[in-house]
Design a protein around this motif. Structure first.
Motif, PDB file in Angstrom:
ATOM      1  N   SER A  12      17.281  10.504  11.408  1.00  0.00           N
ATOM      2  CA  SER A  12      18.562  10.052  11.957  1.00  0.00           C
ATOM      3  C   SER A  12      19.629  10.078  10.861  1.00  0.00           C
ATOM      4  O   SER A  12      19.363   9.744   9.710  1.00  0.00           O
ATOM      5  N   PRO A  13      20.836  10.510  11.205  1.00  0.00           N
ATOM      6  CA  PRO A  13      21.896  10.605  10.188  1.00  0.00           C
ATOM      7  C   PRO A  13      22.378   9.228   9.744  1.00  0.00           C
ATOM      8  O   PRO A  13      22.281   8.254  10.472  1.00  0.00           O
ATOM      9  N   PRO A  15      25.142   6.333   8.766  1.00  0.00           N
ATOM     10  CA  PRO A  15      26.389   5.961   9.449  1.00  0.00           C
ATOM     11  C   PRO A  15      27.607   6.713   8.918  1.00  0.00           C
ATOM     12  O   PRO A  15      28.497   7.076   9.675  1.00  0.00           O
ATOM     13  N   ARG A  17      27.696   9.774   7.645  1.00  0.00           N
ATOM     14  CA  ARG A  17      27.638  11.155   8.128  1.00  0.00           C
ATOM     15  C   ARG A  17      27.988  11.211   9.606  1.00  0.00           C
ATOM     16  O   ARG A  17      28.691  12.117  10.055  1.00  0.00           O
ATOM     17  N   SER A  18      27.522  10.245  10.362  1.00  0.00           N
ATOM     18  CA  SER A  18      27.823  10.213  11.783  1.00  0.00           C
ATOM     19  C   SER A  18      29.322  10.007  12.007  1.00  0.00           C
ATOM     20  O   SER A  18      29.918  10.655  12.860  1.00  0.00           O
ATOM     21  N   TYR A  19      29.927   9.122  11.225  1.00  0.00           N
ATOM     22  CA  TYR A  19      31.367   8.877  11.339  1.00  0.00           C
ATOM     23  C   TYR A  19      32.157  10.134  11.006  1.00  0.00           C
ATOM     24  O   TYR A  19      33.096  10.493  11.717  1.00  0.00           O
ATOM     25  N   LYS A  21      31.158  13.171  11.214  1.00  0.00           N
ATOM     26  CA  LYS A  21      30.913  14.167  12.259  1.00  0.00           C
ATOM     27  C   LYS A  21      31.823  13.904  13.455  1.00  0.00           C
ATOM     28  O   LYS A  21      32.455  14.822  13.983  1.00  0.00           O
ATOM     29  N   TRP A  22      31.901  12.646  13.892  1.00  0.00           N
ATOM     30  CA  TRP A  22      32.750  12.319  15.048  1.00  0.00           C
ATOM     31  C   TRP A  22      34.226  12.456  14.713  1.00  0.00           C
ATOM     32  O   TRP A  22      35.034  12.868  15.549  1.00  0.00           O
TER      33      TRP A  22
END
Length: 72
Positions: A12-13, A15, A17-19, A21-22
């Protein structure tokens, strides 16, 4: 069975990296929709100019005169 759950949790990425990405996806969609709205507005203006060219010219000149009056 436990190795499958461990590998999925470690994949799972983070937080951050996820931010990012979005955030990147949001910017991409914003540019895409802004371009589409620009094309739509130009199309509507072109149709207006083809149907009543004098009205479009008068509206443009009215906008210019209002801009000059507001400057003073």
């Amino acid at each position: 069975m436990s190795s499958t759950t461990q590998s999925s949790s470690s994949d799972s990425p983070s937080p951050d990296r996820s931010y990012s990405k979005w955030n990147s996806r949001f910017k991409c969609n914003l540019y895409y929709y802004r371009t589409n709205y620009f094309i739509l507005i130009m199309f509507v203006r072109a149709m207006g100019f083809l149907s009543k060219p004098l009205a479009v010219v008068v509206a443009f000149l009215t906008g210019l005169s209002i801009a000059f009056v507001d400057e003073r």
